[in-house]
Scaffold this active site. Structure first.
Site, mmCIF file in Angstrom:
data_model
loop_
_atom_site.group_PDB
_atom_site.id
_atom_site.type_symbol
_atom_site.label_atom_id
_atom_site.label_comp_id
_atom_site.label_asym_id
_atom_site.label_seq_id
_atom_site.Cartn_x
_atom_site.Cartn_y
_atom_site.Cartn_z
ATOM 1 N N ASP A 110 39.970 44.005 29.724
ATOM 2 C CA ASP A 110 39.622 43.523 31.029
ATOM 3 C C ASP A 110 40.594 43.492 31.962
ATOM 4 O O ASP A 110 41.840 43.710 31.765
ATOM 5 C CB ASP A 110 38.869 42.211 30.910
ATOM 6 C CG ASP A 110 38.028 41.981 32.140
ATOM 7 O OD1 ASP A 110 37.907 42.446 33.171
ATOM 8 O OD2 ASP A 110 36.986 41.095 31.859
HETATM 9 C C1 BGC Z 1 35.717 41.314 35.041
HETATM 10 C C2 BGC Z 1 34.945 42.566 34.358
HETATM 11 C C3 BGC Z 1 34.965 43.608 35.441
HETATM 12 C C4 BGC Z 1 36.476 43.898 35.705
HETATM 13 C C5 BGC Z 1 36.597 45.123 36.652
HETATM 14 C C6 BGC Z 1 36.909 41.673 35.714
HETATM 15 O O1 BGC Z 1 37.527 40.487 36.484
HETATM 16 O O2 BGC Z 1 35.981 40.471 33.964
HETATM 17 O O3 BGC Z 1 33.706 42.092 34.087
HETATM 18 O O4 BGC Z 1 34.521 44.863 34.901
HETATM 19 O O5 BGC Z 1 37.070 42.829 36.455
HETATM 20 O O6 BGC Z 1 36.015 44.899 37.964
#
Ligand code: BGC
Length: 754
Positions: free
Chosen positions: A300
């Site tokens: 993530d």
């Molecule tokens: C979120 C994810 C997301 C990623 C990219 C993160 O902050 O937890 O769910 O896919 O950002 O945008």
């Protein structure tokens, strides 16, 4: 360590126990263990190509494939990002959007870098790209896997036309705590419903052929147990047993893997002391060895760098090594793999083979997407212009949204409204809000395409109906200045439609709440309008269960609409006027009070299940029961259940059981019902939930019509993880429940014998 692959999918029979799938122990292996060869055979041709390419790559180029910086949407790439792409040091960009923009970026990698390896373009395409559909929690409220799959397919067609070939969806985190804002992004609290929705989305996004121009690589996230955050506070610590992990949190991931998901995302949280992003047990032992996934894992956003504040890595390099060795293949935004790991390999602290293994998985995804044949297949400006918001997509968005609406209360059949109603007062801060119905993560969905509830009602009523409108108050303020005007309008109306709830920023990421009340002065506003004595239909927009105790007692009709996307208002008007009969069912429990959270229907009995007696498991001030149970939702007709029948009252451990029930539409209008089947294993070697959803079916019944619904329960559906964490069916008595929601069911029993 035992090689767990040998247990996979073996049926082992013992006199007392039927083993379905064996599973490894929960021990966390040493984090420095080198990566192992894959358990699954790759397509030989692809494998040869991958090896040939790998052999030509420098260490930096390899690490470049594992590097994912974030771009700036449809805007020009930053110079530093262009330079990286030209050197072949970007495996994927996220947040670079548009046929033109992605083509330009892709050309830098393909035409200018030494090896010309194409890049992946990732984006959070969660519930539609340009045509915005209901948020995932609302989508799950339809209990309609085909519709969910279709919405994902349309999202893929639109997103791929805009150059995106990878979505960070589906989010399959089970959420039992409505304080957690990301409950909006998933399918709710149940592992079975969650697994069905996960698989449907993966199939919808990816389509039948990953190398098709309209295939979008899916990413099951956040692996794992992110929804278990303590106190519902986003990113917080998670501490769950392996049993709960396997029974509750992992099934939707496993279902996504079985549906062929091309990637997974590691979660931000720790589980029992090990951050997921550093968990080799999760990323390698479970995912690759036990489940045989050939998908790659992306971290993530900055989750690799966050291993330092987690306190398991003293430096960026250490964080990077932990994550890579665990099996996290791509580094989202931290830049650690690219900048800090080459030195570790040179110093022999990290094996190059560990790097190779991650690169293979990333390259495999690119081969599967056909990017080596045509790196620009997803960057077609003509297609981009042509596909957005096509009529059939918008029509489907409305139909899908209708199915997601949940009728919570309808005293004296206040709904549906008569189309000849003379005066409607449409009140509340969300009645004409164009942004909120898009919900969190709405990609390129635009407020200008949103039909608000007010607009939907205007589209619906006849010219004779007068619509009065006032906001009354803001979504989140302490001003009651608008109450008087709203009350004045209410007094002139035959019926009041009161549109209240949360805005689109109050759920989703980093949007936890410590109360579940209507924000601001909205509850006061509802009471003020109630004082007029006019019949009220309360229409809720929100991304999580709210506490609706006062409203449930005083407001005659309550309609849960979540965030339904661009067709929100039309779908709501269709339901309020009876052109669509509501059929949505809650995928989450609605508590009476925030203090009941976490709350879910599949709880354990405890040694002291609640009775009148004081010393039982309960609160002094609120019953244990929810306000609205999981699976609940009313219709404009009623469904009568009868004749629950089992094909046997005793079965062997490896037998299946047929369960049937008759369902009659006992009302005056056609309607859809979601028939739900739950089980309880009464006595087992470990405690079992009081109910577990095992099957459901959505049926359509004309007024007066009866259908017999039959389910076949397989041994796997009766199985659970025993003390040795083996999946088993144990002999003994089981209950079967069939009904309209998790609380209103008919019951039968049967016995499993050796
Ligand atoms: C979120 C994810 C997301 C990623 C990219 C993160 O902050 O937890 O769910 O896919 O950002 O945008």
């Amino acid at each position: 360590m035992i090689d767990m692959r040998i247990f996979q999918r073996i049926l082992v029979f013992s006199p007392a126990i039927l083993l379905i799938v064996a599973a490894p122990g929960f021990s966390q292996p040493a984090q420095t263990k080198p990566a192992r060869a894959e358990a699954h055979p790759l397509d030989a041709g692809m494998q040869a190509k991958i090896e040939a390419l790998l052999a030509r790559m420098t260490l930096e180029e390899k690490l470049g494939q594992l590097n994912q910086p974030s771009g700036s949407g449809r805007n020009e790439l930053k110079e530093e990002h262009k330079a990286l792409a030209r050197k072949g040091l970007v495996g994927s960009f996220l947040n670079v959007v548009g046929a033109e923009r992605t083509r330009q970026a892709q050309e830098m990698a393909v035409k200018e870098s030494r090896l010309g390896i194409p890049m992946l373009f990732g984006l959070d395409v969660i519930h539609g790209f340009r045509t915005t559909f209901p948020i995932p929690l609302a989508a799950a409220s339809t209990w309609d896997a085909d519709a969910v799959k279709r919405a994902a397919r349309i999202a893929a067609v639109e997103a791929t036309a805009a150059g995106i070939n990878w979505t960070f969806a589906p989010m399959v985190d089970i959420a039992r705590d409505p304080r957690w804002g990301r409950i909006a992004e998933g399918a709710g609290e149940d592992p079975y419903l969650g697994a069905i929705m996960a698989a449907a989305q993966v199939r919808g996004f990816q389509g039948k052929d990953l190398s098709a121009n309209e295939a979008l690589l899916a990413c099951a996230k956040h692996f794992a147990a992110y929804g278990g955050a303590e106190a519902g506070r986003d990113y917080n610590t998670v501490d769950v047993s392996e049993r709960t992990l396997r029974e509750i949190y992992l099934p939707p991931f496993k279902a996504a893997v079985e549906a062929g998901v091309g990637s997974l995302m590691s979660s931000f949280n720790e589980i029992g002391g090990v951050p997921s992003t550093a968990s080799r047990w999760l990323m390698t032992d479970v995912l690759r060895q036990e489940w045989n996934s050939d998908g790659f894992v992306v971290s993530d956003w900055t989750a690799i760098a966050e291993l330092q504040p987690h306190g398991v890595a003293a430096s960026r390099a250490e964080a990077g090594m932990l994550a890579l060795q665990a099996g996290v293949d791509m580094d989202m935004v931290s830049g650690i793999y690219l900048n800090d790991l080459a030195a570790m390999v040179r110093e022999k602290k990290l094996s190059e083979e560990t790097v190779n293994q991650a690169v293979r998985r990333v390259l495999l995804a690119k081969f599967k997407l056909g990017l080596f044949d045509n790196p620009y297949r997803h960057a077609d400006p003509a297609r981009e212009q042509a596909v957005f918001l096509q009529k059939q997509y918008v029509d489907f968005a409305r139909e899908f949204a209708q199915k997601a609406v949940i009728l919570l209360k309808n005293e004296n059949n206040l709904l549906p409204l008569n189309k000849n109603v003379k005066t409607l007062a449409v009140l509340g801060p969300l009645a004409d809000d164009k942004a909120s119905p898009l919900g969190p993560w709405h990609c390129e969905g635009r407020p200008e395409n949103v039909v608000t509830v007010l607009q939907g009602l205007r589209n619906k009523v006849s010219p004779q109906t007068k619509i009065l409108y006032a906001k009354g108050c803001a979504i989140d303020s302490d001003s009651t200045a608008g109450f008087a005007e709203a009350k004045r309008l209410a007094q002139q109306a035959d019926v009041v439609i009161l549109v209240v709830g949360e805005n689109e920023h109050m759920s989703g990421e980093a949007a936890s709440r410590s109360t579940l009340d209507l924000p601001g002065v909205q509850e006061q506003f509802v009471r003020a309008i109630h004082e007029t004595g006019k019949p009220i239909v309360m229409v809720l927009l929100n991304g999580r269960p709210l506490v609706l105790s006062w409203a449930t007692e005083h407001v005659p009709a309550i309609v849960e609409t979540w965030f339904l996307g661009i067709q929100h208002g039309n779908a709501v008007a269709d339901v309020l006027f009876g052109d669509a009969n509501p059929s949505g069912k809650l995928p989450v429990t609605f508590p009476r009070s925030v203090g009941q959270a976490p709350i879910y229907y599949n709880y354990k009995n405890t040694g002291r299940p609640v009775t009148e007696y004081k010393f039982t498991s309960k609160y002094l001030d609120v019953p244990n029961t929810p306000l609205y149970p999981f699976g609940y939702g009313l219709s404009y007709t009623t469904f009568a259940y009868s004749n629950l029948r089992l094909s046997a009252d005793k079965i062997k451990m490896n037998d299946s059981l047929r369960v049937s029930a008759e369902v009659k539409n006992a009302g005056k209008v056609k309607g859809d019902e979601v028939v739900q089947l739950y089980i309880q294993d009464e006595v087992a070697s470990v405690t079992r939930p009081v109910k577990e959803l095992k099957a459901f079916r959505r049926i359509t019944l004309n007024a007066g019509e009866t259908k017999t619904v039959e389910f076949v329960l397989q041994p796997e559906q009766l199985a659970f993880y025993n003390l040795a964490m083996k999946r088993v069916v144990e002999p003994g008595m089981f209950k079967i429940f069939v009904g309209t929601n998790s609380a209103e069911v008919s019951e039968a029993r049967f016995e499993v014998v050796e």
